[in-house]
Write a protein that holds these residues in place. Structure first.
Motif: not given
Ligand code: ADP
Length: 725
Positions: A8, A16-18, A21, A39-43, A45, A294, A321, A573
């Motif tokens: 990562l 870090g992870f969302l 994730q 949700p959308t944007g939740g990461g 991918s 994003p 984003d 980041r």
């Protein structure tokens, strides 16, 4: 775990992870099937891209939109991930090249369309390849209960038997239980790990407006988002054309998008939007699926969608984003009627379900409770706390009517007295006491409810009628929307039920810092704009959308922390190894040059100092710029505020920092003249000094000089001028 974290960091530059994730990635590593609802944007991918790099073999990602696969693959390659796509838009030679790379073990992530994946030839080929797992993106497309059913997704049911022993992982942002169960059943998943994240998008501010002058309402919103990317959703194709045209006339770069346009035009407009060449896309819901852009800062619905699922999905395209973004729904009661007419002919069971969806979204529009709470409740979740500070209701854009029951009783009584035979316009006109000829002819000016709300505007009363309808106290019937009282309405008339009514307030009084204030905290906006320009240039040269160079989050972080070496840059980041090496230098050059040009780097620290209690939040933001000697115009540009506002900040600042030197803002020559007049005639007011100087100094300059002079505590003006040299 260490490995996931390392990957990562190395490839994406994230520390870090969302939420969820890590669990989702672990499920992939464990070889267990999973359904991940974020949700959308939740990461989502990264939930499959990171483990793909940790496992031997190649991961297959099923993605519904061929047009966007290239984007996804390009984005991964920019980060240094060996990725490829196979789809029907590619030539035979291109596909052969990809096949060759796969045979040589050079591909870790392969994007495939569902129809290609299930072809016999593809399956045969993949059987000879080591497959680490299959990830199915936008997995709700497999379900007829979702909002985007795609028949080709049904074929994916075969995967379990044709690729035995390979883990299957489904990812979606659609939260309903029914869709989730359908995904598990259709894909034949075995004891899948189910991970469902919170659907609260804290960075989104939701607002609802009742439609009046639509184009003016849209323009008022857009004005607050100059040069930012936004989507305007319309329910009709013709509206996308007319709205984008009028926005263009107003000088905005807006493009239409709908299914009636040629493929070429659609693609061109979509690309212009994605690559930031056009800031606004005015579209039907044909636009958006799989769009990963994003930095969409606002989504306006110029019409009411047909369900909250649709609304969540479409509005969710804002702020992927994680930075602040606004979602505004402009509704009108006429649309509810139009949607209802459209479902009239559906089978009874489907009609019932669609009717329930429409009622839910109409309630969202008209029920004045926290929008985050309403949305979450619909998806079976609860909000932490009672106030989200990110919707019109919680931010105080609307205010609760204190005697709502009495107001509602007046409205309902009027409907009863009019024998429940009239629509909203007529009823509002009676209540406000209009001299309308129809009212007089019907002798409704004799009713006891005539003019009973004469102190209110017709627009406010109409808003209340909508709200009463949305809350189930009134119903509308037929083409003319005749108002009738429901059973709940009768209870209300007896005082046995209480409605919630709101009215718009002119000026919202934010109760705490908005999401935007927080996410801009400490960012040097001048540097941010310079970095943005560097990014645009690089993106153009590489023929990529600018966000694939770096996202706004990363640029803001740079403009906050001023990294000056590659090692420092690498700590920001969103800066991974490859990007730091490939494009790091131009950003570092820009930062170094910027730092050299200013006397001191402004490093705003909103809310973290004692200043908070003594200066307004705007002045706190501006103070570091003033300290580094920047002019009013520069600060106005940096903060995106009017110079007159910034002048007020400067006055607060001069007093707060007890500033004695006016030279960053007023030359000594001018100051000398101001103080000479002030010395000659002590006690003179600013206006008189201005008049005596006959234009040699502006009001602002006079005020600045007098403030600094006061701060010196030296009453003798002439001495002060000398002392300042
Ligand atoms: P989704 O597919 O769920 O809508 P994305 O995968 O597009 O979400 O991710 C949304 C944004 O969050 C992207 O800009 C992505 O780079 C960023 N992101 C993903 N994971 C992380 C992380 N662990 N830390 C920081 N940002 C992340």
């Amino acid at each position: 775990m260490v490995e996931l974290q390392e990957v990562l960091r190395k490839y994406w530059g994230y520390d870090g992870f969302l939420p969820l994730q890590k669990e989702a990635m672990e499920a992939v590593l464990a070889g267990r099937d999973s359904v991940v609802v974020l949700p959308t944007g939740g990461g989502k991918s990264l939930c499959y891209q990171v483990p793909a790099l940790c496992l031997p073999g190649m991961a297959i990602v099923v993605s519904p939109l061929i047009a966007l696969m290239k984007d996804q693959v390009d984005g991964l390659r920019e980060c240094g991930v060996p990725a490829a796509a196979a789809n029907s838009s590619m030539s035979g030679a291109e596909r052969w090249k990809v096949a060759q790379a796969i045979r040589e073990g050079q591909v870790k992530v392969l994007y495939v369309s569902p129809e290609r994946l299930v072809q016999e030839r593809t399956i045969e080929f993949l059987r000879e390849t080591r497959i680490s797992f299959v990830a199915i993106d936008e997995a709700h497309c497999i379900s007829e209960w979702g909002h985007d059913f795609r028949p080709e997704y049904r074929e994916l049911g075969k995967l379990r038997s044709v690729l035995p022993g390979v883990g299957i992982h489904a990812y979606t942002a659609t939260a309903t239980q029914r869709v989730r169960s359908d995904i598990v059943r259709q894909l034949g998943l075995t004891a899948p790990q189910l991970l469902v994240g919170s659907f609260d998008r804290k960075n989104l501010t939701y607002k609802v407006l009742r439609r009046n002058a639509l184009e003016d309402q849209i323009e008022a919103i857009i004005k607050q988002h100059a040069d930012e990317s936004g989507i305007i959703y319309c329910t009709k194709r013709a509206d996308t054309e007319s709205i984008s045209e009028s926005l263009k006339e107003l000088g905005y770069s807006a493009l239409p998008y709908h299914a009636g346009m040629s493929d070429l035009d659609r693609r061109r407009n979509q690309e212009a939007f994605i690559e930031d060449r056009a800031s606004i896309i005015v579209a039907t819901i044909a636009f958006g699926m799989g769009i990963d852009k994003p930095n969409v800062r606002y989504v306006i619905h110029a019409g009411m969608p047909k369900s909250l699922e649709n609304y969540q999905q479409e509005s969710g395209r804002a702020g992927r984003d994680g930075l602040e973004a606004e979602c505004i729904l402009i509704y009108s009661p006429a649309e509810l009627y139009r949607w209802k007419k459209m479902i009239d002919d559906a089978e009874p069971q489907i009609r019932k379900a669609q009717q329930a969806s429409l009622d839910a979204i109409y309630e969202y529009c008209t029920m004045p409770i926290c929008r985050h709470q309403s949305l979450l409740r619909y998806f079976g979740q609860a909000l932490d706390g009672v106030n989200c500070f990110a919707c019109d209701v919680c931010l105080g854009d609307v205010e609760l009517v204190p005697d709502a029951l009495i107001v509602a009783q007046k409205i309902l009584s009027s409907v009863v007295r009019q024998e429940q035979r009239y629509g909203i316009d007529y009823t509002a006109a009676v209540l406000v006491g209009s001299q309308d000829e129809r009212i007089v002819r019907n002798r409704h000016d004799q009713l006891s409810t005539y003019g009973i709300l004469a102190d209110e505007s017709t627009r406010t009363i109409k808003g209340w009628i909508d709200q009463l309808q949305g809350q189930g106290f009134l119903e509308k019937f037929g083409e003319f929307g005749v108002l009738q009282i429901t059973a709940a309405g009768r209870q209300l008339l007896r005082g046995a039920a209480t409605p919630r009514l709101v009215r718009p307030v002119q000026k919202a009084a934010p109760k705490r810092k908005s999401v935007a204030d927080v996410s801009w905290e400490g960012v040097d906006r001048i540097l941010f704009e310079k970095l943005r320009a560097v990014r645009t240039q690089l993106a153009k040269a590489r023929n990529l959308p600018s966000y694939q160079i770096f996202g706004d989050v990363t640029l803001r972080e740079m403009a906050r922390r001023f990294p000056k070496t590659a090692t420092e840059l690498r700590k920001i980041r969103g800066v991974g190894d490859k990007k730091c090496a490939d494009v790091g230098d131009p950003f570092l050059d820009c930062i170094r040059e910027y730092c050299q040009s200013g006397p001191q780097n402004p490093t705003p620290t909103v809310g973290s100092t004692a200043e908070t209690s003594r200066m307004s939040s705007g002045a706190i933001l501006a103070a570091p710029y003033f300290r580094s000697g920047r002019s009013i115009e520069e600060v106005a540009a940096a903060l995106g505020r009017a110079p007159s506002t910034v002048f007020n900040y400067l006055q607060e600042f001069l007093q707060h920092d007890v500033v004695v030197d006016w030279t960053p803002w007023v030359s000594d020559a001018v100051a000398r003249q101001v103080l000479a007049v002030a010395r000659r005639q002590p006690g003179e007011r600013v206006k008189q000094i201005f008049e005596q100087l006959e234009g040699a100094a502006t009001y602002e300059q006079i005020r600045i000089v007098l403030s600094c002079h006061r701060n010196r505590g030296e009453p003798d003006a002439s001495r002060t001028v000398d002392a300042s040299r």
